[in-house]
Design a protein around this motif. Structure first.
Motif, PDB file in Angstrom:
ATOM      1  N   PHE A 207      13.053 -16.270   9.052  1.00 56.83           N
ATOM      2  CA  PHE A 207      13.182 -15.922   7.761  1.00 56.83           C
ATOM      3  C   PHE A 207      12.913 -14.561   7.223  1.00 56.83           C
ATOM      4  N   ALA A 208      12.287 -13.995   8.119  1.00 55.63           N
ATOM      5  CA  ALA A 208      11.414 -12.612   7.693  1.00 55.63           C
ATOM      6  C   ALA A 208      12.791 -11.649   7.253  1.00 55.63           C
ATOM      7  N   PRO A 209      13.969 -11.775   7.961  1.00 55.69           N
ATOM      8  CA  PRO A 209      14.911 -10.876   6.910  1.00 55.69           C
ATOM      9  C   PRO A 209      15.420 -11.091   5.614  1.00 55.69           C
ATOM     10  N   HIS A 210      14.935 -12.577   5.248  1.00 57.80           N
ATOM     11  CA  HIS A 210      15.316 -13.056   3.922  1.00 57.80           C
ATOM     12  C   HIS A 210      14.060 -12.342   2.782  1.00 57.80           C
ATOM     13  N   HIS A 211      12.848 -12.486   3.424  1.00 54.34           N
ATOM     14  CA  HIS A 211      11.798 -11.737   2.442  1.00 54.34           C
ATOM     15  C   HIS A 211      12.039 -10.118   2.534  1.00 54.34           C
ATOM     16  N   GLU A 212      12.540  -9.528   3.567  1.00 55.44           N
ATOM     17  CA  GLU A 212      12.960  -8.157   3.333  1.00 55.44           C
ATOM     18  C   GLU A 212      14.036  -7.909   2.660  1.00 55.44           C
ATOM     19  N   PHE A 213      14.956  -8.696   2.598  1.00 58.10           N
ATOM     20  CA  PHE A 213      16.204  -8.468   1.728  1.00 58.10           C
ATOM     21  C   PHE A 213      15.759  -8.763   0.542  1.00 58.10           C
ATOM     22  N   ARG A 214      15.043  -9.817   0.083  1.00 61.06           N
ATOM     23  CA  ARG A 214      14.922  -9.941  -1.452  1.00 61.06           C
ATOM     24  C   ARG A 214      13.774  -9.137  -1.779  1.00 61.06           C
ATOM     25  N   PHE A 215      12.784  -8.787  -1.248  1.00 60.94           N
ATOM     26  CA  PHE A 215      11.508  -8.096  -1.735  1.00 60.94           C
ATOM     27  C   PHE A 215      11.460  -6.812  -0.749  1.00 60.94           C
ATOM     28  N   PRO A 216      12.153  -5.721  -0.877  1.00 61.08           N
ATOM     29  CA  PRO A 216      12.282  -4.530  -0.043  1.00 61.08           C
ATOM     30  C   PRO A 216      11.031  -3.594  -0.244  1.00 61.08           C
ATOM     31  N   GLN A 217      10.435  -3.331   0.839  1.00 65.91           N
ATOM     32  CA  GLN A 217       9.161  -2.304   0.675  1.00 65.91           C
ATOM     33  C   GLN A 217       9.617  -0.928   0.217  1.00 65.91           C
ATOM     34  N   HIS A 218       8.934  -0.574  -0.918  1.00 66.29           N
ATOM     35  CA  HIS A 218       9.529   0.902  -1.490  1.00 66.29           C
ATOM     36  C   HIS A 218       8.614   1.893  -0.541  1.00 66.29           C
ATOM     37  N   GLY A 219       7.386   1.525  -0.269  1.00 67.15           N
ATOM     38  CA  GLY A 219       6.550   2.685   0.364  1.00 67.15           C
ATOM     39  C   GLY A 219       5.153   1.752   0.872  1.00 67.15           C
ATOM     40  N   GLU A 220       4.511   2.820   1.597  1.00 69.22           N
ATOM     41  CA  GLU A 220       3.125   2.348   2.111  1.00 69.22           C
ATOM     42  C   GLU A 220       2.316   3.747   2.294  1.00 69.22           C
ATOM     43  N   VAL A 221       1.054   3.693   2.030  1.00 72.69           N
ATOM     44  CA  VAL A 221       0.437   4.795   2.111  1.00 72.69           C
ATOM     45  C   VAL A 221      -1.035   4.451   2.643  1.00 72.69           C
ATOM     46  N   ALA A 222      -1.590   5.039   3.720  1.00 75.58           N
ATOM     47  CA  ALA A 222      -2.906   4.651   4.155  1.00 75.58           C
ATOM     48  C   ALA A 222      -3.927   5.972   4.330  1.00 75.58           C
ATOM     49  N   GLN A 223      -5.093   5.773   3.604  1.00 76.17           N
ATOM     50  CA  GLN A 223      -6.162   6.955   3.497  1.00 76.17           C
ATOM     51  C   GLN A 223      -7.314   6.409   3.607  1.00 76.17           C
ATOM     52  N   ARG A 224      -8.229   7.066   4.415  1.00 75.61           N
ATOM     53  CA  ARG A 224      -9.498   6.569   4.543  1.00 75.61           C
ATOM     54  C   ARG A 224      -9.883   4.958   4.356  1.00 75.61           C
ATOM     55  N   GLY A 225      -9.127   4.272   5.426  1.00 75.69           N
ATOM     56  CA  GLY A 225      -9.310   2.927   5.294  1.00 75.69           C
ATOM     57  C   GLY A 225      -8.766   1.922   4.313  1.00 75.69           C
ATOM     58  N   VAL A 226      -8.172   2.687   3.367  1.00 69.96           N
ATOM     59  CA  VAL A 226      -7.492   1.890   2.195  1.00 69.96           C
ATOM     60  C   VAL A 226      -5.986   2.181   2.409  1.00 69.96           C
ATOM     61  N   VAL A 227      -5.259   0.849   2.638  1.00 71.58           N
ATOM     62  CA  VAL A 227      -3.795   0.828   2.350  1.00 71.58           C
ATOM     63  C   VAL A 227      -3.302   0.174   1.240  1.00 71.58           C
ATOM     64  N   LEU A 228      -2.416   1.058   0.531  1.00 74.68           N
ATOM     65  CA  LEU A 228      -1.629   0.733  -0.451  1.00 74.68           C
ATOM     66  C   LEU A 228      -0.017   0.557  -0.227  1.00 74.68           C
ATOM     67  N   GLU A 229       0.460  -0.635  -0.553  1.00 76.88           N
ATOM     68  CA  GLU A 229       1.735  -1.069  -0.591  1.00 76.88           C
ATOM     69  C   GLU A 229       2.530  -1.202  -1.617  1.00 76.88           C
ATOM     70  N   LEU A 332       1.968   7.576  -3.675  1.00 81.55           N
ATOM     71  CA  LEU A 332       3.236   7.302  -3.961  1.00 81.55           C
ATOM     72  C   LEU A 332       3.731   7.873  -5.102  1.00 81.55           C
ATOM     73  N   ARG A 333       4.902   8.260  -5.223  1.00 80.31           N
ATOM     74  CA  ARG A 333       5.716   8.794  -6.400  1.00 80.31           C
ATOM     75  C   ARG A 333       6.865   8.295  -6.508  1.00 80.31           C
ATOM     76  N   LEU A 334       6.996   7.761  -7.752  1.00 82.02           N
ATOM     77  CA  LEU A 334       8.508   6.966  -7.966  1.00 82.02           C
ATOM     78  C   LEU A 334       9.331   8.022  -8.737  1.00 82.02           C
ATOM     79  N   SER A 335      10.572   8.302  -8.310  1.00 81.11           N
ATOM     80  CA  SER A 335      11.551   9.279  -9.131  1.00 81.11           C
ATOM     81  C   SER A 335      12.851   8.669  -9.159  1.00 81.11           C
ATOM     82  N   ARG A 336      13.597   8.960  -9.947  1.00 84.50           N
ATOM     83  CA  ARG A 336      15.070   8.413 -10.298  1.00 84.50           C
ATOM     84  C   ARG A 336      16.037   9.128  -9.598  1.00 84.50           C
TER      85      ARG A 336
END
Length: 352
Positions: A207-229, A332-336
């Motif tokens: 069911f992992a494809p269902h999770h990725e299809f319904r809730f796609p990841q827009h991006g992820e960034v890791a800096q100095r031990g902190v991970v933001l998704e 992370l920057r969101l644009s249109r």
């Protein structure tokens, strides 16, 4: 017997029998009671496989989205259904017809549609058919097969052991928690664990494809031990008031608001905070030092309903609370896009 039928980008899972006397829900009405009760207590089953148009005015509202007092009456209806059969076939229709409806009383626009099960007033509609309408057409046939396999596992389990747990009073938590992929995945893991304990093991990887299809990841960034998704979430869209249109009055769907999930790991509360457009974003602490929060994006698809430009979350990042004079070097920057949908990209070496 199970089948599927397409309807405007969605599918309807139908359960029936080869003959009327072999229909499971007429022989064992407690099977329908178990399905409705289990779906209610596990909202991930309502939202993980559904489309983007959800909520009280959608094509498949939940029982607790239609009326505030529906749960009290639903528990009364549950008590009218005997265990393991032994009742007239029309009892299911009489017990649930006024509960499995939408806010306008439409019996067809419901998560569990019993229009074609066994209505006593219409002999032509007594097809012994139960429709599950809260499913969207998946992009691959194997994803549809896993949905049908999950449903068959529930039927086999509830045939042996009816589900009798008390109905949960979700209230506003239904749309506050289970619109976020974190809580949907958490609840669905409990569902799979429950089926595995009952002797029907289903792998979470299926069911992992269902999770990725319904809730796609827009991006992820890791800096100095902190991970933001940043991950897409769900938002119930409501029907707006009637407006004059070609050929008569039209009712639009308010799709101007979308929800995002901001999840961060490894953050120190006294040292870091999340900012969006320069404003601090409140977080909810979770297990294993993970924090998450819902964020809202204004989709410019409907100009009349869109908010000003400063409401659109252009940048989401992690900032220091006075420990350093500068922020992390990436955000992370969101644009249109030209189509109006949100897009995410990295911005390097700029202040958040």
């Amino acid at each position: 017997m199970a089948g599927t039928s397409a309807r405007a980008g969605a599918i309807t899972l139908s359960l029936a029998g080869a003959r009327r006397r072999t229909v499971h829900f007429l022989r064992r009405p407690d099977l329908l009671r178990s399905l409705v009760g289990y779906w209610h207590n596990h909202p991930s089953l309502s939202f993980l496989f559904s489309g983007l148009f959800i909520g009280p005015t959608s094509q498949h509202p939940r029982v607790d989205e239609a009326r505030n007092d529906s749960l009290y009456e639903l528990e009364i209806a549950f008590r009218q259904i005997p265990d393991r059969g032994g009742c007239m076939p029309w009892l299911v229709d009489r017990a649930f017809r006024n509960l499995l409806i939408d806010v306008t009383g439409n019996t067809h626009r419901a998560e569990f549609c019993i229009d074609k099960l066994f209505p006593p007033e219409s002999s032509g509609a007594r097809l012994g058919l139960l429709e599950l309408r809260s499913f969207e057409m998946p992009p691959h046939a194997r994803m549809s097969l896993t949905q049908q396999l999950l449903l068959r596992a529930f039927l086999a389990r509830f045939w042996k052991q009816p589900y009798k747990q008390k109905l949960a009073q979700w209230g506003t938590e239904l749309h506050d928690r289970f619109m976020l992929p974190h809580f949907v995945a958490q609840d669905f893991d409990d569902v799979l664990a429950d089926l595995s304990a009952a002797g029907y093991p289903l792998e979470p990887e299926w069911f992992a494809p269902h999770h990725e299809f319904r809730f796609p990841q827009h991006g992820e960034v890791a800096q100095r031990g902190v991970v933001l998704e940043l991950r897409h979430a769900l938002e119930p869209w409501h029907v707006m008031g009637e407006e004059p249109g070609p050929g008569g009055a039209v009712r639009c769907v308010d799709s101007s608001v979308e929800r995002l999930q901001v999840k961060v790991n490894g953050m120190t509360d006294t040292r870091h905070f999340i900012s969006c457009n320069g404003r601090r974003v409140p977080l909810h602490p979770r297990a294993r030092r993970a924090n998450l929060s819902p964020a809202y994006a204004i989709a410019p698809g409907n100009p009349e309903l869109s908010a000003p430009d400063d409401s659109f979350p252009r940048a989401v990042g992690v900032r220091h609370c006075g420990w350093l004079e500068r922020s992390f070097s990436r955000r992370l920057r969101l644009s249109r896009r030209a189509s109006g949908r949100a897009r995410l990209r990295y911005v390097s070496r700029q202040r958040v």
